[in-house]
Structures are given as C-alpha cells and as structure tokens.
Design a protein around this motif. Structure first.
Motif, PDB file in Angstrom:
ATOM      1  N   ALA A 157      29.166  50.218  29.624  1.00 14.49           N
ATOM      2  CA  ALA A 157      28.702  48.856  29.869  1.00 14.49           C
ATOM      3  C   ALA A 157      29.819  47.847  29.636  1.00 14.49           C
ATOM      4  O   ALA A 157      30.052  46.952  30.459  1.00 14.49           O
ATOM      5  N   GLY A 158      30.538  47.990  28.521  1.00 19.76           N
ATOM      6  CA  GLY A 158      31.616  47.053  28.223  1.00 19.76           C
ATOM      7  C   GLY A 158      32.755  47.141  29.220  1.00 19.76           C
ATOM      8  O   GLY A 158      33.298  46.119  29.662  1.00 19.76           O
ATOM      9  N   ALA A 159      33.134  48.358  29.587  1.00 21.43           N
ATOM     10  CA  ALA A 159      34.228  48.531  30.550  1.00 21.43           C
ATOM     11  C   ALA A 159      33.853  47.976  31.916  1.00 21.43           C
ATOM     12  O   ALA A 159      34.664  47.325  32.586  1.00 21.43           O
ATOM     13  N   ALA A 160      32.617  48.206  32.345  1.00 27.30           N
ATOM     14  CA  ALA A 160      32.175  47.712  33.654  1.00 27.30           C
ATOM     15  C   ALA A 160      32.143  46.193  33.690  1.00 27.30           C
ATOM     16  O   ALA A 160      32.624  45.560  34.652  1.00 27.30           O
ATOM     17  N   VAL A 161      31.592  45.580  32.651  1.00 23.92           N
ATOM     18  CA  VAL A 161      31.469  44.120  32.649  1.00 23.92           C
ATOM     19  C   VAL A 161      32.837  43.463  32.520  1.00 23.92           C
ATOM     20  O   VAL A 161      33.102  42.421  33.132  1.00 23.92           O
ATOM     21  N   ALA A 162      33.736  44.045  31.750  1.00 24.07           N
ATOM     22  CA  ALA A 162      35.088  43.497  31.656  1.00 24.07           C
ATOM     23  C   ALA A 162      35.784  43.552  33.012  1.00 24.07           C
ATOM     24  O   ALA A 162      36.444  42.589  33.434  1.00 24.07           O
ATOM     25  N   ASP A 163      35.643  44.672  33.716  1.00 27.49           N
ATOM     26  CA  ASP A 163      36.234  44.833  35.041  1.00 27.49           C
ATOM     27  C   ASP A 163      35.693  43.790  36.009  1.00 27.49           C
ATOM     28  O   ASP A 163      36.433  43.220  36.812  1.00 27.49           O
ATOM     29  N   TRP A 164      34.408  43.516  35.914  1.00 31.64           N
ATOM     30  CA  TRP A 164      33.747  42.604  36.854  1.00 31.64           C
ATOM     31  C   TRP A 164      33.932  41.137  36.481  1.00 31.64           C
ATOM     32  O   TRP A 164      34.182  40.293  37.346  1.00 31.64           O
ATOM     33  N   SER A 165      33.852  40.818  35.193  1.00 34.58           N
ATOM     34  CA  SER A 165      33.855  39.417  34.762  1.00 34.58           C
ATOM     35  C   SER A 165      35.221  38.894  34.354  1.00 34.58           C
ATOM     36  O   SER A 165      35.421  37.690  34.244  1.00 34.58           O
ATOM     37  N   HIS A 166      36.172  39.807  34.082  1.00 31.67           N
ATOM     38  CA  HIS A 166      37.483  39.455  33.531  1.00 31.67           C
ATOM     39  C   HIS A 166      37.401  38.924  32.111  1.00 31.67           C
ATOM     40  O   HIS A 166      38.372  38.329  31.621  1.00 31.67           O
ATOM     41  N   ASP A 167      36.301  39.138  31.439  1.00 34.60           N
ATOM     42  CA  ASP A 167      36.203  38.791  30.021  1.00 34.60           C
ATOM     43  C   ASP A 167      36.551  40.042  29.232  1.00 34.60           C
ATOM     44  O   ASP A 167      35.678  40.871  28.938  1.00 34.60           O
ATOM     45  N   TRP A 168      37.826  40.173  28.854  1.00 37.13           N
ATOM     46  CA  TRP A 168      38.291  41.412  28.234  1.00 37.13           C
ATOM     47  C   TRP A 168      38.006  41.471  26.745  1.00 37.13           C
ATOM     48  O   TRP A 168      38.272  42.486  26.096  1.00 37.13           O
ATOM     49  N   ALA A 169      37.387  40.410  26.208  1.00 37.21           N
ATOM     50  CA  ALA A 169      36.879  40.505  24.847  1.00 37.21           C
ATOM     51  C   ALA A 169      35.642  41.395  24.811  1.00 37.21           C
ATOM     52  O   ALA A 169      35.226  41.852  23.745  1.00 37.21           O
ATOM     53  N   LEU A 170      35.040  41.661  25.979  1.00 39.13           N
ATOM     54  CA  LEU A 170      33.861  42.506  26.068  1.00 39.13           C
ATOM     55  C   LEU A 170      34.210  43.978  26.256  1.00 39.13           C
ATOM     56  O   LEU A 170      33.335  44.841  26.147  1.00 39.13           O
ATOM     57  N   TYR A 171      35.470  44.256  26.533  1.00 38.29           N
ATOM     58  CA  TYR A 171      35.887  45.653  26.681  1.00 38.29           C
ATOM     59  C   TYR A 171      35.741  46.357  25.326  1.00 38.29           C
ATOM     60  O   TYR A 171      35.972  45.737  24.270  1.00 38.29           O
ATOM     61  N   PRO A 172      35.376  47.635  25.296  1.00 31.61           N
ATOM     62  CA  PRO A 172      35.245  48.361  24.022  1.00 31.61           C
ATOM     63  C   PRO A 172      36.613  48.620  23.398  1.00 31.61           C
ATOM     64  O   PRO A 172      37.176  49.712  23.495  1.00 31.61           O
TER      65      PRO A 172
END
Length: 267
Positions: free
Chosen positions: A196-211
């Motif tokens: 979930a975190g990797a997908a949303v970071a890829d899509w949103s460019h919010d890399w604070a959400l990456y795991p």
C-alpha cells in the motif's frame, strides 16, 4: 525537463535500441510516451489533451557543510533527481503487488512479459510495440493457465483481488488523501502495509508514505554512510530514519532509493 539523475526503478522503463523510454497511462485514459535525451526528458502525448505533469525534481536543500554526515554528502552528489510519478493508481498498485517477496530484477521481467502478453499496444517506438499493463477488467478475464504461462501464478490471487477492488472502489480511492488511501488499500486481501505504501508513493509522489524501514532503504542508507550506527531491525531503523530525515522524510527516502538505483542500474 533536465536532470542530473533519472530514477528508472519502475518496470515500465525500457531500453530500446539503446534509448530509454517509458509509456505512462493515466486513470483518466490519457497516455504519453516519455524518452530520455541525454539529461533531458521529452514526451509525446498519445491520447488526451492534458500536459504531462508527472515528474518532479528532488534534491537536498543547500550544499553540504563541514561536519555533514556522509549520507548527506552522497545524497547531495546526486544533484537534481527526477522520478516520474505514476499517473495510474491501478498500475502503481499492480506494480507493488508484482514486487512482493521477489527481487526487483525478476519483478521487472515479469511485469514486462505480462504487459506484452495481455496489455494493449499503446505506442510504437523504433519498430517496437509498447504495451500498457493489462486493465483490471482484462486481468479478471485471464485464466489460471494465462498467469502460469508467464510466471505469474503466485501473483494470480492478489492481482485478481486488487482488480475487483479497484473496479469497485477505484473512483473513490482517486479522491481521498494519499495518507488515507494507504490505509484503505490495506483492506484488500493480499495488500499489506508495504504494498500500500509503495503504491501510493509511486502514484502520489509523497515519499514520506513509502515504507521507509524496508530492506531497500536500510541497505542503501548503510551503503551511502557505512560509518553511521544504523539499527539492524526494521522498526528501530524506521524510528531512527524519521529522526535523521526530520521534515525532509520524503526527500531523504526518495534520494536514498535513487542512490541505490544509481549503484545497481535499473533499466
């Protein structure tokens, strides 16, 4: 857009006759073909009438000062780092599922073969057809044998569940805040915190959400600064990483992953 380093970690990047290209398809149906020209990106709009706005420049603010950590020095040396965000949440989610448990190189190979077998031809570059990732509707038409024949048997169940969930909830997901989306995606069987975190970071460019406690960040942080006392386990590393990065959590995470891409190459 010019850059010093381009991240080509997404498996959609391909090298065709020595030239790097990537097909971008948006959830809205728009699509673009992006090409690397030296240290510049250029793109052609294939469908839709909106401009490509999926790229962003990342870099550490300022220049390293005396006493700066080796991590900061090495990340600053990357200069202007560009990574294309994924305009398709479906593709980002499917890509994260494909990356579960297996090495990045193997995931890249499987992604490309899955596209070439079952995706739609969207562009042609140097006499090579470029396929999109199969739509959720198409994924649900595939037989067990289709998945097995392209080495994706163990991804069959999570991809089908993700396709069903995307068709049911995708319109809603596109309208929620990225931090909320990370939580909502985890209600889908087979999608955990990492995916979930990797997908949303890829899509949103919010890399604070990456795991950011994952093996990739831990590995490349240690490689970038082997003198630092990095905690060995994921939870302790993640807490330490938040302290190191401070308000620049997303930037530090993205640049550390970029450092790893530079070390190993991605295309």
């Amino acid at each position: 857009m010019s850059f010093d380093f381009l991240m080509t970690d997404h498996p959609g990047w391909r090298t065709i006759h020595g030239r790097q290209v990537r097909l971008l398809t948006a959830d809205t149906g728009a699509s673009w073909l992006v090409e690397v020209n030296g240290r510049d990106l250029s793109w052609t709009t294939l469908s839709g009438d909106c401009p490509l706005t999926a790229s962003e420049v990342f870099r550490l603010p300022g220049s390293p000062q005396p006493g700066t950590t080796l991590l900061d020095v090495n990340l600053a040396q990357l200069g202007r780092v560009v990574r294309l965000s994924n305009p398709s949440l479906w593709d980002a989610l499917a890509t994260a599922i494909g990356r579960q448990v297996i090495r990045a190189g193997q995931a890249r190979k499987l992604y490309r073969e899955f596209c070439d077998r079952f995706g739609v031809v969207v562009a042609r570059f140097d006499e090579t057809d470029i396929h999109s990732f199969p739509s959720p509707e198409r994924v649900l038409t595939l037989s067990d044998g289709d998945f097995t024949e392209c080495g994706m048997a163990f991804k069959r169940r999570p991809l089908r569940r993700a396709a069903e969930a995307y068709l049911a909830h995708g319109h809603h997901w596109l309208g929620v805040a990225p931090s909320v989306l990370v939580k909502e995606l985890q209600t889908v069987p087979g999608i955990g915190p990492w995916s979930a975190g990797a997908a949303v970071a890829d899509w949103s460019h919010d890399w604070a959400l990456y795991p950011y406690g994952d093996l990739a960040v831990r590995t490349w942080a240690r490689r970038a600064d082997p003198s630092a006392d990095w905690p060995p386990d994921e939870p302790a590393f993640a807490a330490h990483w938040r302290r190191v990065a401070g308000e620049q959590l997303g930037t530090y995470t993205l640049l550390t992953l970029a450092f790893g891409c530079r070390e190993v190459g991605a295309v």
